[in-house]
Design a protein around this motif. Structure first.
Motif, short mmCIF file in Angstrom:
data_model
loop_
_atom_site.label_atom_id
_atom_site.label_comp_id
_atom_site.label_asym_id
_atom_site.label_seq_id
_atom_site.Cartn_x
_atom_site.Cartn_y
_atom_site.Cartn_z
N GLU A 203 0.84 -1.20 0.00
CA GLU A 203 0.00 0.00 0.00
C GLU A 203 0.87 1.25 0.00
N ALA A 204 0.68 2.09 -0.98
CA ALA A 204 1.48 3.31 -1.10
C ALA A 204 0.98 4.38 -0.15
N THR A 205 1.90 5.21 0.33
CA THR A 205 1.53 6.38 1.11
C THR A 205 2.62 7.42 0.93
N GLU A 206 2.40 8.60 1.46
CA GLU A 206 3.43 9.63 1.47
C GLU A 206 3.45 10.26 2.85
N TYR B 291 7.97 9.32 -0.35
CA TYR B 291 6.94 8.60 -1.08
C TYR B 291 7.21 7.12 -0.88
N ARG C 44 5.12 1.03 -6.29
CA ARG C 44 4.32 1.94 -5.46
C ARG C 44 3.20 2.48 -6.33
N GLU C 45 1.97 1.99 -6.11
CA GLU C 45 0.84 2.31 -6.98
C GLU C 45 -0.07 3.35 -6.34
N THR C 46 -0.36 4.42 -7.10
CA THR C 46 -1.22 5.49 -6.62
C THR C 46 -2.26 5.81 -7.70
N ARG D 264 2.10 4.34 -11.35
CA ARG D 264 2.93 3.42 -10.58
C ARG D 264 4.39 3.88 -10.62
N THR E 124 -3.33 13.61 3.03
CA THR E 124 -2.54 12.80 2.10
C THR E 124 -1.18 12.45 2.66
#
Length: 321
Positions: free
Chosen positions: A76-79, A94, A156-158, A162, A217
């Motif tokens: 799971e991607a995050t920033e 990121y 890293r998928e958003t 990606r 975010t």
């Protein structure tokens, strides 16, 4: 670190902080349209890559970052941000965790200072921090892309696409089968269109997260203590940020784009009036024409027509007053 993809036909090197990759490959608008359509890729191999391993990696990062990552699911991607003691933004990360390692890409040249800070905060936690920039290249596939991801590559998928953490030695072979390449100017044009702030562009030495819309975010308001949290909580609960991010539609009849740092003025007062903000990023978009992001004083009316230097600009709020 100079990318081997600068040898591709038509490649024009980027300058400044983005030096080392291509600004474009000869046709800026074609490259933008390709990315918007979900085709091609962007070479971001100049960005810093940092990894954190060890069984305490997520709980430890949770104490340092503005984001809630203690229970971050694998993939799971995050920033997240790292703030100063006064709440000013120092780093933007990121992130994605692959189950054993947290991978993060950061602004070019910022990884050394980031690692130095992380190393100073290790104490007795079971973590190891590493600079992987020399052996790992970041590559971006746009949203909607059906491009092949090589086996074993961390992704890293958003919503915007990606980010691939690709072995640097595989960059040229990846480009051969994943083209067409799009330059950084095309990537930046879509970033501005989507109102996404960038460290060092939309930030200065006193920027706080509320000014850029990074609350939610990149900043989690219900997590535990971290450096700079007092400022975030105070602004959230008791006040408003002194500045706010806006999106600008610029006068398309002007030949030159206003450079970053160009002063903003109320059109009714003219460019000799009081300075109420400044341009942070300006680009030419394949559909919207010349556009920009900018910071203005919070109390500037939402319907006020602005001047970016001598260029007329209509504003859209990104962060509301």
């Amino acid at each position: 670190m100079k990318s081997p993809l600068l040898s591709l036909p038509g490649a024009v090197p980027a300058e400044g902080v983005d030096e080392g990759v291509a600004a474009h490959y000869g046709d800026l608008f074609r490259e933008q349209r390709a990315l918007a359509d979900g085709t091609g890729f962007v070479d971001l191999s100049h960005r810093g890559v940092v990894t954190v391993t060890g069984e305490d990696r997520l709980s430890w990062l949770h104490l340092l970052l503005t984001q809630h990552v203690s229970e971050l699911p694998a993939g799971e991607a995050t920033e997240a941000l790292i703030l100063s003691a006064h709440g000013h933004i120092e780093h933007a990360l990121y992130l994605v965790d692959d189950g054993t390692t947290v991978w993060a890409h950061v602004e070019p040249g910022t990884q050394e200072a980031l690692i130095a800070y992380l190393e100073s905060m290790k104490f007795f936690y079971r973590v190891e921090v590493a600079d992987r920039t020399a052996d790992t290249a970041v590559v971006h596939l746009p949203a909607g892309s059906i491009g092949e991801v090589p086996d074993g590559v961390v992704v890293r998928e958003t919503a915007y696409g990606r980010d691939l953490f690709l072995p640097r030695a595989d960059l040229e072979s990846f480009a051969d089968r994943s083209g067409p390449a799009a330059g950084l100017l095309a990537y930046e044009a879509l970033r501005v269109e989507h109102h996404r702030p960038r460290l060092g562009f939309e930030t200065d030495h006193r920027t706080i997260p509320h000014e850029l819309g990074w609350i939610g975010t990149a900043v989690h308001l219900q997590k535990g203590c971290y450096r700079g949290q007092e400022t975030v909580a105070r602004v959230q609960n008791l006040g408003k940020p002194p500045r706010r991010l806006v999106f600008l539609h610029l006068d398309g009849s002007e030949v030159h784009l206003p450079a970053p740092g160009t002063g903003l003025f109320l059109a009714e007062e003219g460019s000799e009036g009081r300075r109420i903000g400044f341009v942070t990023t300006s680009v030419r978009h394949h559909e919207l024409g010349p556009i920009a992001l900018a910071l203005v004083k919070r109390n500037i009316p939402l319907d006020a027509v602005l001047l970016a230097g001598e260029t007329a600009a209509a504003q859209e709020p990104v962060v509301h007053p």
